[in-house]
Write a protein that holds these residues in place. Structure first.
Motif, PDB file in Angstrom:
ATOM      1  N   GLU A 190       0.791  -1.235   0.000  1.00  0.00           N
ATOM      2  CA  GLU A 190       0.000   0.000   0.000  1.00  0.00           C
ATOM      3  C   GLU A 190       0.823   1.284   0.000  1.00  0.00           C
ATOM      4  O   GLU A 190       0.331   2.329  -0.432  1.00  0.00           O
ATOM      5  CB  GLU A 190      -0.930   0.007   1.215  1.00  0.00           C
ATOM      6  CG  GLU A 190      -1.968  -1.101   1.176  1.00  0.00           C
ATOM      7  CD  GLU A 190      -2.956  -1.017   2.327  1.00  0.00           C
ATOM      8  OE1 GLU A 190      -3.029   0.047   2.992  1.00  0.00           O
ATOM      9  OE2 GLU A 190      -3.650  -2.019   2.576  1.00  0.00           O
ATOM     10  N   ALA A 191       2.052   1.244   0.494  1.00  0.00           N
ATOM     11  CA  ALA A 191       2.854   2.466   0.577  1.00  0.00           C
ATOM     12  C   ALA A 191       3.438   2.812  -0.783  1.00  0.00           C
ATOM     13  O   ALA A 191       3.942   1.949  -1.504  1.00  0.00           O
ATOM     14  CB  ALA A 191       3.963   2.297   1.601  1.00  0.00           C
ATOM     15  N   ASP A 192       3.370   4.088  -1.139  1.00  0.00           N
ATOM     16  CA  ASP A 192       3.956   4.578  -2.392  1.00  0.00           C
ATOM     17  C   ASP A 192       5.424   4.948  -2.200  1.00  0.00           C
ATOM     18  O   ASP A 192       6.224   4.873  -3.138  1.00  0.00           O
ATOM     19  CB  ASP A 192       3.185   5.804  -2.877  1.00  0.00           C
ATOM     20  CG  ASP A 192       1.698   5.524  -3.013  1.00  0.00           C
ATOM     21  OD1 ASP A 192       1.344   4.607  -3.773  1.00  0.00           O
ATOM     22  OD2 ASP A 192       0.905   6.207  -2.340  1.00  0.00           O
ATOM     23  N   VAL A 193       5.756   5.391  -0.994  1.00  0.00           N
ATOM     24  CA  VAL A 193       7.135   5.688  -0.608  1.00  0.00           C
ATOM     25  C   VAL A 193       7.400   4.957   0.703  1.00  0.00           C
ATOM     26  O   VAL A 193       6.580   4.994   1.624  1.00  0.00           O
ATOM     27  CB  VAL A 193       7.360   7.205  -0.418  1.00  0.00           C
ATOM     28  CG1 VAL A 193       8.738   7.479   0.188  1.00  0.00           C
ATOM     29  CG2 VAL A 193       7.215   7.932  -1.745  1.00  0.00           C
ATOM     30  N   ILE A 194       8.545   4.280   0.772  1.00  0.00           N
ATOM     31  CA  ILE A 194       8.909   3.515   1.970  1.00  0.00           C
ATOM     32  C   ILE A 194      10.277   3.975   2.444  1.00  0.00           C
ATOM     33  O   ILE A 194      11.224   4.048   1.646  1.00  0.00           O
ATOM     34  CB  ILE A 194       8.942   2.008   1.683  1.00  0.00           C
ATOM     35  CG1 ILE A 194       7.562   1.512   1.236  1.00  0.00           C
ATOM     36  CG2 ILE A 194       9.401   1.229   2.928  1.00  0.00           C
ATOM     37  CD1 ILE A 194       7.562   0.082   0.723  1.00  0.00           C
ATOM     38  N   ILE A 195      10.382   4.277   3.731  1.00  0.00           N
ATOM     39  CA  ILE A 195      11.671   4.580   4.349  1.00  0.00           C
ATOM     40  C   ILE A 195      11.994   3.461   5.321  1.00  0.00           C
ATOM     41  O   ILE A 195      11.201   3.159   6.216  1.00  0.00           O
ATOM     42  CB  ILE A 195      11.647   5.917   5.109  1.00  0.00           C
ATOM     43  CG1 ILE A 195      11.333   7.064   4.161  1.00  0.00           C
ATOM     44  CG2 ILE A 195      12.987   6.157   5.805  1.00  0.00           C
ATOM     45  CD1 ILE A 195      11.126   8.402   4.861  1.00  0.00           C
ATOM     46  N   SER A 196      13.147   2.824   5.140  1.00  0.00           N
ATOM     47  CA  SER A 196      13.610   1.818   6.101  1.00  0.00           C
ATOM     48  C   SER A 196      14.774   2.416   6.879  1.00  0.00           C
ATOM     49  O   SER A 196      15.736   2.892   6.288  1.00  0.00           O
ATOM     50  CB  SER A 196      14.014   0.523   5.402  1.00  0.00           C
ATOM     51  OG  SER A 196      15.041   0.737   4.452  1.00  0.00           O
ATOM     52  N   ILE A 197      14.647   2.391   8.201  1.00  0.00           N
ATOM     53  CA  ILE A 197      15.682   2.997   9.044  1.00  0.00           C
ATOM     54  C   ILE A 197      15.811   2.130  10.298  1.00  0.00           C
ATOM     55  O   ILE A 197      15.326   2.475  11.381  1.00  0.00           O
ATOM     56  CB  ILE A 197      15.356   4.477   9.348  1.00  0.00           C
ATOM     57  CG1 ILE A 197      16.441   5.156  10.173  1.00  0.00           C
ATOM     58  CG2 ILE A 197      13.972   4.642   9.962  1.00  0.00           C
ATOM     59  CD1 ILE A 197      17.706   5.437   9.410  1.00  0.00           C
ATOM     60  N   LEU A 206      10.573  -7.763   1.684  1.00  0.00           N
ATOM     61  CA  LEU A 206      10.811  -8.750   0.639  1.00  0.00           C
ATOM     62  C   LEU A 206      10.277  -8.272  -0.710  1.00  0.00           C
ATOM     63  O   LEU A 206       9.402  -7.397  -0.776  1.00  0.00           O
ATOM     64  CB  LEU A 206      10.162 -10.076   1.017  1.00  0.00           C
ATOM     65  CG  LEU A 206      10.567 -10.663   2.371  1.00  0.00           C
ATOM     66  CD1 LEU A 206       9.876 -12.003   2.599  1.00  0.00           C
ATOM     67  CD2 LEU A 206      12.083 -10.798   2.478  1.00  0.00           C
ATOM     68  N   SER A 207      10.777  -8.867  -1.774  1.00  0.00           N
ATOM     69  CA  SER A 207      10.357  -8.470  -3.110  1.00  0.00           C
ATOM     70  C   SER A 207       8.861  -8.652  -3.296  1.00  0.00           C
ATOM     71  O   SER A 207       8.180  -7.796  -3.877  1.00  0.00           O
ATOM     72  CB  SER A 207      11.117  -9.284  -4.158  1.00  0.00           C
ATOM     73  OG  SER A 207      10.776  -8.865  -5.464  1.00  0.00           O
ATOM     74  N   GLU A 208       8.309  -9.758  -2.777  1.00  0.00           N
ATOM     75  CA  GLU A 208       6.885 -10.017  -2.963  1.00  0.00           C
ATOM     76  C   GLU A 208       6.001  -9.064  -2.164  1.00  0.00           C
ATOM     77  O   GLU A 208       4.799  -8.944  -2.430  1.00  0.00           O
ATOM     78  CB  GLU A 208       6.544 -11.458  -2.600  1.00  0.00           C
ATOM     79  CG  GLU A 208       6.935 -11.878  -1.205  1.00  0.00           C
ATOM     80  CD  GLU A 208       8.272 -12.599  -1.151  1.00  0.00           C
ATOM     81  OE1 GLU A 208       8.426 -13.485  -0.304  1.00  0.00           O
ATOM     82  OE2 GLU A 208       9.158 -12.249  -1.967  1.00  0.00           O
ATOM     83  N   HIS A 209       6.572  -8.364  -1.187  1.00  0.00           N
ATOM     84  CA  HIS A 209       5.802  -7.384  -0.430  1.00  0.00           C
ATOM     85  C   HIS A 209       5.459  -6.145  -1.261  1.00  0.00           C
ATOM     86  O   HIS A 209       4.416  -5.527  -1.065  1.00  0.00           O
ATOM     87  CB  HIS A 209       6.595  -6.903   0.792  1.00  0.00           C
ATOM     88  CG  HIS A 209       6.761  -7.927   1.861  1.00  0.00           C
ATOM     89  ND1 HIS A 209       7.771  -7.890   2.800  1.00  0.00           N
ATOM     90  CD2 HIS A 209       6.041  -9.044   2.153  1.00  0.00           C
ATOM     91  CE1 HIS A 209       7.665  -8.920   3.611  1.00  0.00           C
ATOM     92  NE2 HIS A 209       6.627  -9.643   3.237  1.00  0.00           N
ATOM     93  N   VAL A 210       6.374  -5.747  -2.147  1.00  0.00           N
ATOM     94  CA  VAL A 210       6.275  -4.448  -2.827  1.00  0.00           C
ATOM     95  C   VAL A 210       5.509  -4.575  -4.132  1.00  0.00           C
ATOM     96  O   VAL A 210       5.902  -5.317  -5.028  1.00  0.00           O
ATOM     97  CB  VAL A 210       7.683  -3.868  -3.078  1.00  0.00           C
ATOM     98  CG1 VAL A 210       7.588  -2.536  -3.811  1.00  0.00           C
ATOM     99  CG2 VAL A 210       8.428  -3.707  -1.759  1.00  0.00           C
ATOM    100  N   LYS A 211       4.415  -3.813  -4.223  1.00  0.00           N
ATOM    101  CA  LYS A 211       3.556  -3.876  -5.402  1.00  0.00           C
ATOM    102  C   LYS A 211       3.256  -2.459  -5.895  1.00  0.00           C
ATOM    103  O   LYS A 211       3.019  -1.555  -5.105  1.00  0.00           O
ATOM    104  CB  LYS A 211       2.250  -4.601  -5.071  1.00  0.00           C
ATOM    105  CG  LYS A 211       2.443  -6.071  -4.686  1.00  0.00           C
ATOM    106  CD  LYS A 211       1.137  -6.734  -4.302  1.00  0.00           C
ATOM    107  CE  LYS A 211       1.311  -8.239  -4.107  1.00  0.00           C
ATOM    108  NZ  LYS A 211       2.241  -8.580  -3.025  1.00  0.00           N
ATOM    109  N   GLY A 212       3.264  -2.283  -7.212  1.00  0.00           N
ATOM    110  CA  GLY A 212       2.933  -1.003  -7.808  1.00  0.00           C
ATOM    111  C   GLY A 212       4.081  -0.016  -7.751  1.00  0.00           C
ATOM    112  O   GLY A 212       5.152  -0.299  -7.198  1.00  0.00           O
ATOM    113  N   PRO A 213       3.888   1.170  -8.330  1.00  0.00           N
ATOM    114  CA  PRO A 213       4.937   2.200  -8.339  1.00  0.00           C
ATOM    115  C   PRO A 213       5.344   2.574  -6.918  1.00  0.00           C
ATOM    116  O   PRO A 213       4.505   2.989  -6.114  1.00  0.00           O
ATOM    117  CB  PRO A 213       4.273   3.371  -9.063  1.00  0.00           C
ATOM    118  CG  PRO A 213       3.196   2.740  -9.888  1.00  0.00           C
ATOM    119  CD  PRO A 213       2.688   1.600  -9.070  1.00  0.00           C
ATOM    120  N   THR A 214       6.617   2.424  -6.631  1.00  0.00           N
ATOM    121  CA  THR A 214       7.107   2.618  -5.260  1.00  0.00           C
ATOM    122  C   THR A 214       8.506   3.195  -5.291  1.00  0.00           C
ATOM    123  O   THR A 214       9.323   2.827  -6.127  1.00  0.00           O
ATOM    124  CB  THR A 214       7.156   1.274  -4.496  1.00  0.00           C
ATOM    125  OG1 THR A 214       5.902   0.607  -4.612  1.00  0.00           O
ATOM    126  CG2 THR A 214       7.492   1.489  -3.024  1.00  0.00           C
TER     127      THR A 214
END
Length: 320
Positions: A190-197, A206-214
């Motif tokens: 669901e997130a369009d932008v993700i920050i990992s810190i 994981l790769s399968e988590h990320v869907k759509g333009p991100t």
């Protein structure tokens, strides 16, 4: 030598000023007017601490120096934050030390500013949902800076220790955004932008988590062995870094390179996007910025703080 104490930094350096300084540094690096020195970062065998040095020289801004410090994971027992550092500036004409500046708040501000610059240039244009992976001390700085770089409507958050998610909820409320704690699969979808810190040493997103333009700003990996992203996710994205050499040795992209999933020449400098020499996102579905943290960023914000402290008369002069 001028000394600017850690306690004075908050009244001098704003997130907006940090963003401007970091954006300018990215451009200077891309134009080859500034360069970083090799990083030294080692486990010292005491208190599980990581300690090291990041330095460089900006020929455009005439900033020369280094940041000394690192990560002490047990500092809570001392009433201190885990990241501890000091920035030392030197006169490039003579080599004499010119300033010592508290680096703790500056590190948080410049790290957040770097991810915010990546969001400004690489986020999907219609991005509405910000995803936050990690709820440590720097997460609040990251969220505030991201909200200044792009108009988000909602924040989703996840942390390895759910009891810490209150920091993300409180920060989202502070900036006027609704917050929801979710699992990583939903955050990635669901997130369009993700920050990992985080300080993770294994893949979280994981790769399968990320869907759509991100767009993903991977900000936690700054040491050999640390890791936040699935190498398969890295392999299917368009890749950018603050400095490519650091990215493939101590940054997030070290793992995909080591596994032969990407070549170093697949990584572009974010500074080239800032200068307009790289088109940036283009038609890519997923973009990733690997923010390893470079010495030039520390020097830029420290030099700005010194000038502000001199103007306000709160820099202490010390003979050395």
């Amino acid at each position: 030598m001028l000394v600017v104490a850690e306690k004075d930094i908050a009244g001098l350096m704003t997130p907006e000023a940090a963003f401007e300084a970091i954006e300018a540094v990215f451009a200077s690096m891309a134009r080859r007017k500034a360069y970083n020195f090799p990083v030294v970062r080692e486990a010292i065998g005491h208190e599980d601490a990581l300690y090291g040095f990041k330095g460089g020289f900006d020929g455009a801004g005439l900033a020369l120096g280094l940041k000394a410090g690192g990560y002490w994971p047990h500092n809570q027992k001392h009433g201190l934050i885990n990241h501890q550092s000091t920035v030392f500036l030197f006169d490039p004409d003579t080599g004499r030390v010119s300033a010592a500046v508290g680096g703790n708040l500056l590190t948080a501000l410049r790290t957040a500013a770097a991810s915010a610059v990546s969001i400004k240039y690489l986020a999907p244009k219609d991005a509405k949902v910000l995803g936050m992976i990690g709820a440590g001390h720097q997460s609040a700085f990251q969220m505030r800076a991201a909200a200044k770089a792009h108009a988000f409507e909602k924040v989703l958050g996840w942390n390895p220790h759910p009891e810490m998610l209150g920091r993300l909820k409180a920060t989202a409320a502070e900036i006027g955004l609704p917050f929801e704690a979710v699992e990583l699969d939903r955050l990635g979808a669901e997130a369009d932008v993700i920050i990992s810190i985080t300080s993770s040493f294994g893949p979280l997103l994981l790769s399968e988590h990320v869907k759509g333009p991100t767009h993903i700003a991977a900000m936690g990996t700054d040491t050999k062995g640390k890791q936040e992203l699935d190498p398969a996710l890295v392999a299917r994205a368009r890749l950018f870094a603050d400095e490519i050499a650091q990215s493939v040795t101590i940054g997030e992209f070290q793992h995909a390179v080591a596994q032969g999933l990407i070549a170093q020449d697949a990584i572009a400098e974010l500074g080239a996007v800032v200068t307009g020499d790289n088109p940036g996102r283009g038609e890519a579905e997923v973009t990733i910025f690997d923010g390893t943290g470079v010495g030039l960023q520390d020097l830029a914000v420290a030099a700005a703080v010194v000038e502000l402290a001199k103007a306000k008369g709160i820099a202490t002069s010390v003979e050395v």
